[in-house]
Design an enzyme around this catalytic site. Structure first.
Site, mmCIF file in Angstrom:
data_model
loop_
_atom_site.group_PDB
_atom_site.id
_atom_site.type_symbol
_atom_site.label_atom_id
_atom_site.label_comp_id
_atom_site.label_asym_id
_atom_site.label_seq_id
_atom_site.Cartn_x
_atom_site.Cartn_y
_atom_site.Cartn_z
ATOM 1 N N GLY A 164 -0.902 -8.221 7.256
ATOM 2 C CA GLY A 164 -0.814 -8.968 8.493
ATOM 3 C C GLY A 164 0.588 -9.046 9.072
ATOM 4 N N GLU A 200 10.454 1.672 0.946
ATOM 5 C CA GLU A 200 10.219 2.970 1.551
ATOM 6 C C GLU A 200 11.192 3.188 2.700
ATOM 7 O OE1 GLU A 200 6.134 2.942 2.841
ATOM 8 O OE2 GLU A 200 6.642 2.156 4.811
ATOM 9 N N LYS A 237 0.864 -7.425 15.920
ATOM 10 C CA LYS A 237 0.492 -6.713 17.141
ATOM 11 C C LYS A 237 0.241 -7.662 18.318
ATOM 12 C CE LYS A 237 -1.690 -3.667 13.837
ATOM 13 N NZ LYS A 237 -2.961 -3.384 13.146
ATOM 14 N N GLU A 275 -3.754 2.766 8.342
ATOM 15 C CA GLU A 275 -2.634 2.653 9.269
ATOM 16 C C GLU A 275 -1.587 3.721 8.974
ATOM 17 O OE1 GLU A 275 -1.210 -1.255 9.926
ATOM 18 O OE2 GLU A 275 -3.229 -1.979 10.407
ATOM 19 N N ARG A 292 -10.744 -4.733 5.863
ATOM 20 C CA ARG A 292 -11.403 -5.821 6.588
ATOM 21 C C ARG A 292 -11.567 -5.420 8.043
ATOM 22 N NH1 ARG A 292 -7.001 -7.294 9.478
ATOM 23 N NH2 ARG A 292 -4.962 -7.255 8.431
#
Length: 459
Positions: A164, A200, A237, A275, A292
């Site tokens: 999230g 990363e 988002k 994603e 989900r």
């Protein structure tokens, strides 16, 4: 056979699940905290059960409270919506043990893909492209710093149990790393109960593109195309659209095949999202799997005509997918704007309060998923999302015009209540967004150049 569904969530997503349940002939049981006792879903569901006080840890995040409510309400299935317990393997496992149908992936899949470090290792094994990064959690600061130095800066430190948009920190300079590492671990422990992190390479200029997938219990899977979710604040988002503008069809198809291969290898069941980050040269890299329903699922529904929640229920009931990849034929373009009770002029700070004026737009090909109404008191302790405004048109230019008109029509106001609407107008008017040359840095750039009064209470 599922007959009665407990919806383990609140707000607009709880209402959205109720509506599909009605179409499918399923009874619904809503749950609510003390703060949500007058919420819209309490009045729309067939039955509503109080599960605890306002703090989510004692209500919406309490597995014992959810299971007891299912027992009291005679539910034989639980739909978790998104957020809260939606990707919690413990809830799925308890449902399995109690004979309840969990409308989502099995507990083992949730456990594997919910650990971002484990998920990365699985996707590497499945042949998906990833940015340079650790395939396991880095538990020691010196080890993590050495790894970051080896792959080069900037890097991003992510919580292994995160999601999230939370539990992330970007590190630009090596001397910033150890402090950021310590803070991210502490934050991850506090928020997720799991302090493990991985590292990363960070792409300063990239688009956030995701692929919606559906799998049944027999290994059959399809993808429903790509969504662009690059307009974000704090990695969360604000605007989503499909198809992802400016991406070649063959690139999207390769991403779709990779998404199916990766989730299929993990034994995925249900509706999920893979994603990716896409760099300016058209290279794409796996980020994570969301196990989900996504907030932005309506844009995919608008272009495909597929009710994703209905598909979740059919899969959970043991039915085979009644879809083939060739049969998925998206039409037109759809956009979604998230209407949050936030003040963009104050770094998107939440603005709880009472909504006195509430007018939701309408017209052809306009959809509004909202739990707001005149007199609704926006709680301070939950997510600030008030509504999802979604439009469809035959092409992107038409969708942009329709969204701009819908935003002009929308009214959600009250004393001290600001919304993201003025900022969303600014996004839609920006030349980078209109030409689809934007990336994930757009929202920050716009906020830094925002004129005074952007966080107006007027709308």
């Amino acid at each position: 056979m599922v007959t009665t569904v407990l919806i383990a969530n609140r707000g607009e997503i709880a209402l959205r699940v109720v509506r599909t349940c009605r179409e499918l002939g399923l009874r619904t049981v809503a749950v609510y905290s003390t703060a949500d006792r007058d919420s819209a879903v309490v009045h729309q569901a067939d039955r509503a059960i109080h599960i605890g006080p306002a703090p989510s840890g004692r209500s919406y995040l309490s597995i014992p409270a959810i299971i007891e409510a299912a027992r009291l309400g005679g539910a034989d299935a639980i739909h978790p919506g998104y957020g809260f317990l939606s990707e919690n393997p413990d809830l799925a496992e308890v449902c399995e043990a109690e004979g309840l149908t969990f409308v989502g992936p099995p507990s083992g899949v949730l456990e594997r893909l919910g650990d971002k470090a484990v998920a990365r290792a699985m996707m590497v094994a499945a042949g998906l492209p990833l940015l340079p990064g650790s395939h396991t959690a880095l538990d020691h600061a010196d080890e993590a710093r050495a790894f970051a130095d080896s792959i080069g800066y900037p890097v991003i430190i992510k919580a292994a149990a995160g999601g999230g948009g939370r539990g992330m920190r970007i590190v630009v300079q090596p001397e910033e790393f150890l402090r950021a590492y310590t803070e991210t671990r502490a934050s991850a422990q506090a928020v997720f109960g799991d302090g493990r992190v991985y590292v990363e390479r960070y792409l300063p200029s990239a688009r956030h593109v995701e692929i919606q997938v559906l799998f049944d219990q027999y290994g059959n899977g399809v993808h429903l195309g790509a969504r662009d979710c690059s307009v974000q604040r704090r990695h969360q988002k604000l605007v989503e659209e499909t198809p992802a503008p400016g991406l070649p069809a063959d690139l999207v198809e390769r991403m779709g095949r990779d998404a199916l291969r990766g989730t299929g290898a993990a034994g995925f069941v249900g509706a999920g999202t893979v994603e990716f980050l896409v760099d300016p040269d058209g290279n794409y890299y796996f980020m994570e799997v969301n196990c989900r329903l996504q907030v932005e699922h309506p844009v995919t529904e608008m272009v495909t005509g597929i009710d994703i929640v209905a598909e979740q229920f059919r899969v959970a009931a043991g039915e085979k997918l009644d879809l083939t990849q060739d049969a998925v034929q998206p039409r037109g373009a759809a956009l979604e704007c998230r209407i949050n009770a936030e003040d963009p002029a104050r770094a998107f700070a939440p603005t709880p309060g009472v909504i006195e004026e509430c007018h939701l737009p309408g017209g052809p090909f306009v959809r509004v998923d909202s739990h707001a109404f005149p007199g609704y008191r926006i709680p301070a302790m939950y997510d600030s999302l008030l509504a999802k405004l979604v439009v469809w048109a035959p092409d992107r230019d038409g969708a942009l015009r329709r969204m701009r008109a819908a935003l002009e029509e929308l009214r959600l106001a009250g004393p001290g209540v600001s919304t993201t609407v003025p900022f969303l107008r600014q996004v839609l008017d920006d030349s980078r967004f209109r030409s689809a040359t934007h990336d994930t840095s757009l929202a920050d750039a716009l906020r830094q150049s925002a004129p005074p009064g952007l966080g107006s209470h007027a709308r």
